[in-house]
Design a protein around this motif. Structure first.
Motif, PDB file in Angstrom:
ATOM      1  N   LYS A 100       0.840  -1.208   0.000  1.00  0.00           N
ATOM      2  CA  LYS A 100       0.000   0.000   0.000  1.00  0.00           C
ATOM      3  C   LYS A 100       0.878   1.263   0.000  1.00  0.00           C
ATOM      4  O   LYS A 100       0.644   2.192  -0.775  1.00  0.00           O
ATOM      5  CB  LYS A 100      -0.913  -0.030   1.224  1.00  0.00           C
ATOM      6  CG  LYS A 100      -1.838   1.142   1.341  1.00  0.00           C
ATOM      7  CD  LYS A 100      -2.700   1.010   2.593  1.00  0.00           C
ATOM      8  CE  LYS A 100      -3.477   2.271   2.857  1.00  0.00           C
ATOM      9  NZ  LYS A 100      -4.179   2.231   4.145  1.00  0.00           N
ATOM     10  N   GLU A 104       1.206   4.173  -2.992  1.00  0.00           N
ATOM     11  CA  GLU A 104       1.010   5.603  -2.719  1.00  0.00           C
ATOM     12  C   GLU A 104       2.227   6.416  -3.162  1.00  0.00           C
ATOM     13  O   GLU A 104       2.091   7.464  -3.797  1.00  0.00           O
ATOM     14  CB  GLU A 104       0.766   5.825  -1.221  1.00  0.00           C
ATOM     15  CG  GLU A 104      -0.548   5.289  -0.705  1.00  0.00           C
ATOM     16  CD  GLU A 104      -0.649   5.347   0.820  1.00  0.00           C
ATOM     17  OE1 GLU A 104       0.256   5.917   1.482  1.00  0.00           O
ATOM     18  OE2 GLU A 104      -1.628   4.807   1.353  1.00  0.00           O
ATOM     19  N   LYS A 107       2.546   6.708  -6.969  1.00  0.00           N
ATOM     20  CA  LYS A 107       1.649   7.723  -7.535  1.00  0.00           C
ATOM     21  C   LYS A 107       2.246   9.115  -7.377  1.00  0.00           C
ATOM     22  O   LYS A 107       2.153   9.949  -8.284  1.00  0.00           O
ATOM     23  CB  LYS A 107       0.281   7.653  -6.854  1.00  0.00           C
ATOM     24  CG  LYS A 107      -0.530   6.441  -7.259  1.00  0.00           C
ATOM     25  CD  LYS A 107      -1.838   6.379  -6.504  1.00  0.00           C
ATOM     26  CE  LYS A 107      -2.569   5.079  -6.820  1.00  0.00           C
ATOM     27  NZ  LYS A 107      -3.758   4.892  -5.990  1.00  0.00           N
TER      28      LYS A 107
END
Length: 141
Positions: A100, A104, A107
């Motif tokens: 996760k 993040e 991105k």
């Protein structure tokens, strides 16, 4: 004058053992900072500044891009260290949380890097995976 008594075999062994013990303690103390920066599997983690320097060189980042990447890398490093410390041996949970975090971060990288740089970054990540190193942040491909 006083004559020196030759050292006994027992005294020599004791002194040798004591010297070896002191050397081991010194070595252990010297290794402590290096162990503190290890990640999973005992691999040395790069500091945020080392990571930024590596990406700047490998991706040919501009000064502006490097300045934008620094807070992203700092935050990712901080969160990653917190995950390592709080995992308590639960590898599945840590893996999910790391994935996760990597998505993040990826991105955020995509907002700063050009398409060409992002493509090269993904290739670098794949190469690290092939070499058995933990990959840097991953995300959309």
């Amino acid at each position: 004058m006083q004559q020196l008594v030759p050292e006994s075999r027992h005294a020599r062994r004791y002194r040798s053992a004591l010297t070896a013990f002191v050397a081991l303690v010194a070595l252990g103390l010297a290794a402590t900072p290096a162990l503190a920066q290890q990640g999973p599997g005992g691999r040395r983690m790069l500091s945020p500044d080392e990571r930024l320097a590596q990406l700047t060189e490998q991706l040919d980042l501009t000064d502006e891009q490097a300045a934008q990447m620094k807070p992203i890398i700092d935050e990712q490093s901080k969160k990653q260290q917190e995950l390592f410390e709080s995992a308590s041996g639960d590898r599945a949970t840590m893996r999910a949380e790391m994935t996760k975090l990597m998505e993040e971060t990826d991105k955020q990288y995509a907002e700063v890097l050009t398409e060409e740089q992002m493509s090269k970054y993904r290739e670098m990540r794949q190469e690290r995976m092939r070499q058995g190193r933990p990959p840097p942040p991953q995300g959309s491909r």
